[in-house]
Design a protein around this motif. Sequence first.
Motif, PDB file in Angstrom:
ATOM      1  N   VAL A  23       4.467  33.657  63.029  1.00 48.10           N
ATOM      2  CA  VAL A  23       5.795  33.434  62.477  1.00 48.10           C
ATOM      3  C   VAL A  23       6.089  31.941  62.495  1.00 48.10           C
ATOM      4  N   SER A  24       6.416  31.390  61.325  1.00 45.93           N
ATOM      5  CA  SER A  24       6.674  29.956  61.194  1.00 45.93           C
ATOM      6  C   SER A  24       7.985  29.581  61.874  1.00 45.93           C
ATOM      7  N   GLN A  25       8.221  28.290  61.992  1.00 46.15           N
ATOM      8  CA  GLN A  25       9.422  27.828  62.669  1.00 46.15           C
ATOM      9  C   GLN A  25      10.694  28.217  61.923  1.00 46.15           C
ATOM     10  N   ASP A  26      10.581  28.462  60.612  1.00 47.36           N
ATOM     11  CA  ASP A  26      11.748  28.921  59.860  1.00 47.36           C
ATOM     12  C   ASP A  26      11.759  30.434  59.683  1.00 47.36           C
ATOM     13  N   GLY A  27      10.945  31.141  60.470  1.00 47.79           N
ATOM     14  CA  GLY A  27      11.024  32.593  60.529  1.00 47.79           C
ATOM     15  C   GLY A  27      10.218  33.357  59.500  1.00 47.79           C
ATOM     16  N   ARG A  28       9.285  32.695  58.801  1.00 44.07           N
ATOM     17  CA  ARG A  28       8.469  33.394  57.811  1.00 44.07           C
ATOM     18  C   ARG A  28       7.282  34.075  58.488  1.00 44.07           C
ATOM     19  N   LEU A  29       7.006  35.299  58.078  1.00 43.72           N
ATOM     20  CA  LEU A  29       5.867  36.045  58.594  1.00 43.72           C
ATOM     21  C   LEU A  29       4.636  35.691  57.769  1.00 43.72           C
ATOM     22  N   ILE A  30       3.622  35.144  58.430  1.00 47.77           N
ATOM     23  CA  ILE A  30       2.385  34.710  57.783  1.00 47.77           C
ATOM     24  C   ILE A  30       1.251  35.608  58.271  1.00 47.77           C
ATOM     25  N   CYS A  31       0.458  36.134  57.330  1.00 46.35           N
ATOM     26  CA  CYS A  31      -0.613  37.073  57.696  1.00 46.35           C
ATOM     27  C   CYS A  31      -1.951  36.644  57.100  1.00 46.35           C
ATOM     28  N   GLY A  32      -3.013  37.059  57.778  1.00 47.39           N
ATOM     29  CA  GLY A  32      -4.374  36.820  57.314  1.00 47.39           C
ATOM     30  C   GLY A  32      -5.060  38.138  56.997  1.00 47.39           C
ATOM     31  N   PHE A  33      -5.787  38.147  55.869  1.00 45.17           N
ATOM     32  CA  PHE A  33      -6.442  39.355  55.369  1.00 45.17           C
ATOM     33  C   PHE A  33      -7.925  39.058  55.148  1.00 45.17           C
ATOM     34  N   PRO A  34      -8.816  39.623  55.963  1.00 47.11           N
ATOM     35  CA  PRO A  34     -10.245  39.320  55.829  1.00 47.11           C
ATOM     36  C   PRO A  34     -10.875  40.037  54.638  1.00 47.11           C
ATOM     37  N   ARG A  35     -11.942  39.465  54.142  1.00 44.21           N
ATOM     38  CA  ARG A  35     -12.679  40.088  53.033  1.00 44.21           C
ATOM     39  C   ARG A  35     -13.703  41.061  53.630  1.00 44.21           C
ATOM     40  N   TRP A  36     -13.212  42.244  53.969  1.00 45.90           N
ATOM     41  CA  TRP A  36     -14.057  43.254  54.588  1.00 45.90           C
ATOM     42  C   TRP A  36     -14.306  44.441  53.653  1.00 45.90           C
ATOM     43  N   GLN A  37     -13.976  44.294  52.387  1.00 45.12           N
ATOM     44  CA  GLN A  37     -14.221  45.372  51.424  1.00 45.12           C
ATOM     45  C   GLN A  37     -14.689  44.764  50.106  1.00 45.12           C
ATOM     46  N   ASP A  38     -15.367  45.580  49.294  1.00 41.58           N
ATOM     47  CA  ASP A  38     -15.975  45.077  48.064  1.00 41.58           C
ATOM     48  C   ASP A  38     -14.950  44.696  47.013  1.00 41.58           C
ATOM     49  N   ASP A  39     -13.887  45.454  46.875  1.00 50.33           N
ATOM     50  CA  ASP A  39     -12.920  45.239  45.806  1.00 50.33           C
ATOM     51  C   ASP A  39     -11.712  44.451  46.294  1.00 50.33           C
ATOM     52  N   PHE A  40     -11.948  43.426  47.090  1.00 51.47           N
ATOM     53  CA  PHE A  40     -10.865  42.641  47.677  1.00 51.47           C
ATOM     54  C   PHE A  40     -10.157  41.833  46.593  1.00 51.47           C
ATOM     55  N   LYS A  41      -8.874  42.122  46.376  1.00 48.69           N
ATOM     56  CA  LYS A  41      -8.085  41.420  45.356  1.00 48.69           C
ATOM     57  C   LYS A  41      -6.729  41.040  45.927  1.00 48.69           C
ATOM     58  N   HIS A  42      -6.735  40.522  47.119  1.00 49.94           N
ATOM     59  CA  HIS A  42      -5.519  40.270  47.882  1.00 49.94           C
ATOM     60  C   HIS A  42      -5.514  38.817  48.328  1.00 49.94           C
ATOM     61  N   PRO A  43      -4.370  38.152  48.408  1.00 51.30           N
ATOM     62  CA  PRO A  43      -4.364  36.811  48.987  1.00 51.30           C
ATOM     63  C   PRO A  43      -4.946  36.818  50.395  1.00 51.30           C
ATOM     64  N   SER A  44      -5.736  35.811  50.720  1.00 52.40           N
ATOM     65  CA  SER A  44      -6.335  35.751  52.049  1.00 52.40           C
ATOM     66  C   SER A  44      -5.331  35.335  53.112  1.00 52.40           C
ATOM     67  N   VAL A  45      -4.443  34.427  52.753  1.00 51.66           N
ATOM     68  CA  VAL A  45      -3.401  33.954  53.652  1.00 51.66           C
ATOM     69  C   VAL A  45      -2.097  34.003  52.885  1.00 51.66           C
ATOM     70  N   ALA A  46      -1.133  34.758  53.390  1.00 47.23           N
ATOM     71  CA  ALA A  46       0.060  35.003  52.585  1.00 47.23           C
ATOM     72  C   ALA A  46       1.303  35.124  53.450  1.00 47.23           C
ATOM     73  N   GLU A  47       2.429  34.754  52.845  1.00 46.15           N
ATOM     74  CA  GLU A  47       3.721  35.080  53.422  1.00 46.15           C
ATOM     75  C   GLU A  47       4.056  36.512  53.049  1.00 46.15           C
ATOM     76  N   VAL A  48       4.463  37.294  54.025  1.00 45.70           N
ATOM     77  CA  VAL A  48       4.740  38.709  53.807  1.00 45.70           C
ATOM     78  C   VAL A  48       6.228  38.971  54.037  1.00 45.70           C
ATOM     79  N   VAL A  49       6.868  39.557  53.035  1.00 48.11           N
ATOM     80  CA  VAL A  49       8.257  39.966  53.125  1.00 48.11           C
ATOM     81  C   VAL A  49       8.309  41.455  52.783  1.00 48.11           C
ATOM     82  N   ALA A  50       8.922  42.245  53.633  1.00 46.88           N
ATOM     83  CA  ALA A  50       8.975  43.691  53.403  1.00 46.88           C
ATOM     84  C   ALA A  50       9.524  43.992  52.011  1.00 46.88           C
ATOM     85  N   GLY A  51       8.826  44.844  51.272  1.00 49.07           N
ATOM     86  CA  GLY A  51       9.268  45.274  49.959  1.00 49.07           C
ATOM     87  C   GLY A  51       8.889  44.345  48.822  1.00 49.07           C
TER      88      GLY A  51
END
Length: 336
Positions: A23-51
């Motif tokens: 969680v950043s100093q301004d309260g943003r949730l930051i997540c990491g997503f590893p490339r552990w599947q063949d059809d990976f089409k997701h940001p590797s490092v992203a800010e996540v906001v519910a919805g």
Amino acid sequence: MDLSAGPLESVATVGVRVTNACVSQDGRLICGFPRWQDDFKHPSVAEVVAGRPPRSLLPAHWGQWRPGDTGHERVVSIHSLHLDRSNHLWILDDGCPKLGQPVPGGPKVIQLDLASGALLRVYSLAAPATHDRSILSHMRTDDARIYVTDAGSGAILIVDRESGAVRRVLDGHPRTQADPSIVPMINGKPYKSAHGKVATLHLSHIEISGDGRWMYFCPLFGPRLQRLRMDLVCDASIDDASLAHEIEFVCDIPPVAGIHALGDAEFLLCAATDGAILHLHADGRKTTLLQHQNICFPNEGGFSPDGRHFYFPNSGAHLIGRPFEVMRFSLTPTSS
């Protein structure tokens, strides 16, 4: 210090395996997503906001790696995130799609300024800093250096932040090796890697005490937590045999996927196979801070800016029939 945990909350549901949360100093949730599947089409490092769809934090071309590409100016597979006191996000790319061999130019550390969004520097961890068995696992930083574990062989990489020079220590030493007899179990079944085998990851998890005096480390599945004085780790004149002689045993631990300093000598342990977060006290006692049926393989997390909440990715959620998600709970001191 004793702590109590508030109710478990699910703060965000995501579509693919998530292994890091901070969680950043301004309260943003930051997540990491590893490339552990063949059809990976997701940001590797992203800010996540519910919805909302996850928002990548890196320039667009950094997310365009495809099989056959090199890892130069591309993220191959995230393994660790670390947020420092300057609100800089440190991103560890192991360069190993599906935990296979690293691709050329893949292993690296990326420094990102979250306040401005600027990519400040890329530290290459190409050969000879790494080799074809390397699996870069976790990292920490201080004002002068970056410390990265290589779980493929059991080593610590010490990166000079100014020059970018890399030094490997304790490479393959018996004190950094995993115990091959340990078979981690989740719901009565052995926990296996993407290759269908029980993973053997050597020195993997790392943390620096709050006072900066000690480095704590362990293999992914334990069973020993050990530590070294930071001044010795950083002294390039000390050879591996002498450094290994200074390793201190702290305590036995269960399989953990994250170690997080609470201060100078206390830690939270993300107990991977117990569905729990443990409190490791300064005297070596371990108490269960939170255990819940909805937690499976809690991974590397982070504290809220005010220190009152701990966030963690529920990385094994699919094994208990839940979506991948980030969870949190509050922390309240109960005595001193």
